[in-house]
Motif scaffolding. Structure first.
Motif, mmCIF file in Angstrom:
data_model
loop_
_atom_site.group_PDB
_atom_site.id
_atom_site.type_symbol
_atom_site.label_atom_id
_atom_site.label_comp_id
_atom_site.label_asym_id
_atom_site.label_seq_id
_atom_site.Cartn_x
_atom_site.Cartn_y
_atom_site.Cartn_z
ATOM 1 N N PHE A 27 -5.358 -6.714 4.800
ATOM 2 C CA PHE A 27 -4.405 -6.204 3.803
ATOM 3 C C PHE A 27 -3.147 -7.070 3.794
ATOM 4 C CE2 PHE A 27 -0.818 -3.394 2.585
ATOM 5 C CZ PHE A 27 -1.190 -3.170 1.270
ATOM 6 N N GLY A 29 0.369 -6.937 1.587
ATOM 7 C CA GLY A 29 1.125 -6.186 0.600
ATOM 8 C C GLY A 29 1.994 -5.142 1.259
ATOM 9 N N GLU A 62 1.985 -2.163 -3.369
ATOM 10 C CA GLU A 62 0.556 -2.115 -3.658
ATOM 11 C C GLU A 62 0.000 -0.712 -3.454
ATOM 12 O OE1 GLU A 62 1.684 -6.068 -3.712
ATOM 13 O OE2 GLU A 62 2.075 -4.650 -2.103
ATOM 14 N N ILE A 63 0.551 0.001 -2.477
ATOM 15 C CA ILE A 63 0.106 1.366 -2.179
ATOM 16 C C ILE A 63 1.336 2.252 -2.096
ATOM 17 C CG2 ILE A 63 -1.014 2.865 -0.480
ATOM 18 C CD1 ILE A 63 -2.718 0.422 0.338
ATOM 19 N N THR A 101 -4.275 2.250 -7.614
ATOM 20 C CA THR A 101 -4.508 0.811 -7.510
ATOM 21 C C THR A 101 -5.788 0.556 -6.728
ATOM 22 O OG1 THR A 101 -3.264 0.619 -5.450
ATOM 23 C CG2 THR A 101 -2.018 0.325 -7.494
ATOM 24 N N SER A 102 -6.349 -0.620 -6.922
ATOM 25 C CA SER A 102 -7.556 -0.955 -6.160
ATOM 26 C C SER A 102 -7.251 -1.011 -4.668
ATOM 27 C CB SER A 102 -8.137 -2.287 -6.646
ATOM 28 O OG SER A 102 -7.180 -3.320 -6.526
ATOM 29 N N GLU A 103 -6.031 -1.411 -4.296
ATOM 30 C CA GLU A 103 -5.662 -1.458 -2.890
ATOM 31 C C GLU A 103 -5.640 -0.067 -2.281
ATOM 32 O OE1 GLU A 103 -3.872 -3.011 -5.266
ATOM 33 O OE2 GLU A 103 -3.704 -5.120 -4.687
ATOM 34 N N TYR A 107 -8.052 0.781 0.922
ATOM 35 C CA TYR A 107 -7.432 1.058 2.224
ATOM 36 C C TYR A 107 -7.207 2.555 2.458
ATOM 37 C CZ TYR A 107 -7.181 -3.887 2.784
ATOM 38 O OH TYR A 107 -7.542 -5.205 2.925
#
Length: 130
Positions: A27, A29, A62-63, A101-103, A107
């Motif tokens: 990861f 971000g 991102e998350i 989000t894809s992240e 995760y």
């Protein structure tokens, strides 16, 4: 529970957990956590936690997981009631905000592991603030 408590726990303990560290590998971000009006962020570079403690805007993360004090208190109970046992079900049933989000989805197991670690720490200290 405050976001700064979560931040301190991630920096002091969570990265030492082999499962959490494995799930966070690769990861890069920012993960931003909001508890009420209190925000904290964790910055990663290829799975390693960086020293950066800045808190970016929501759209620069991102998350993002943002909830009320009640959301976090209920999720971190020793035996959470149904739909408070993980971030996604708390989001779906009780309004915890998770960005889409894809992240986040890639995760999510790491975030749920973090929630479990925080829950265990909370139980160990018998409800004391982390």
């Amino acid at each position: 529970m405050r976001a700064s408590d979560i931040s301190r726990y991630v920096r002091d303990s969570a990265m030492g957990d082999p499962e959490f560290a494995r799930l966070m590998r690769y990861f890069t971000g920012t993960i931003k956590i909001g508890v009420g009006d209190d925000d904290a962020a964790f910055h990663f570079a290829d799975g390693a936690l960086t020293a950066d403690e800045s808190v970016p805007a929501d759209d620069e993360s991102e998350i993002l997981a943002r909830g009320t004090h009640e959301h976090w208190d209920r999720m971190l109970e020793g035996h959470p009631i149904p739909f408070y046992q993980c971030l996604q079900t708390t989001s779906i049933r009780h309004g915890l905000y998770l960005n889409n989000t894809s992240e986040l989805y890639a995760y999510l197991p790491a975030l749920n592991r973090l929630t479990s670690l925080l829950r265990a720490e909370s139980v160990r200290t018998e409800g004391a603030v982390l």
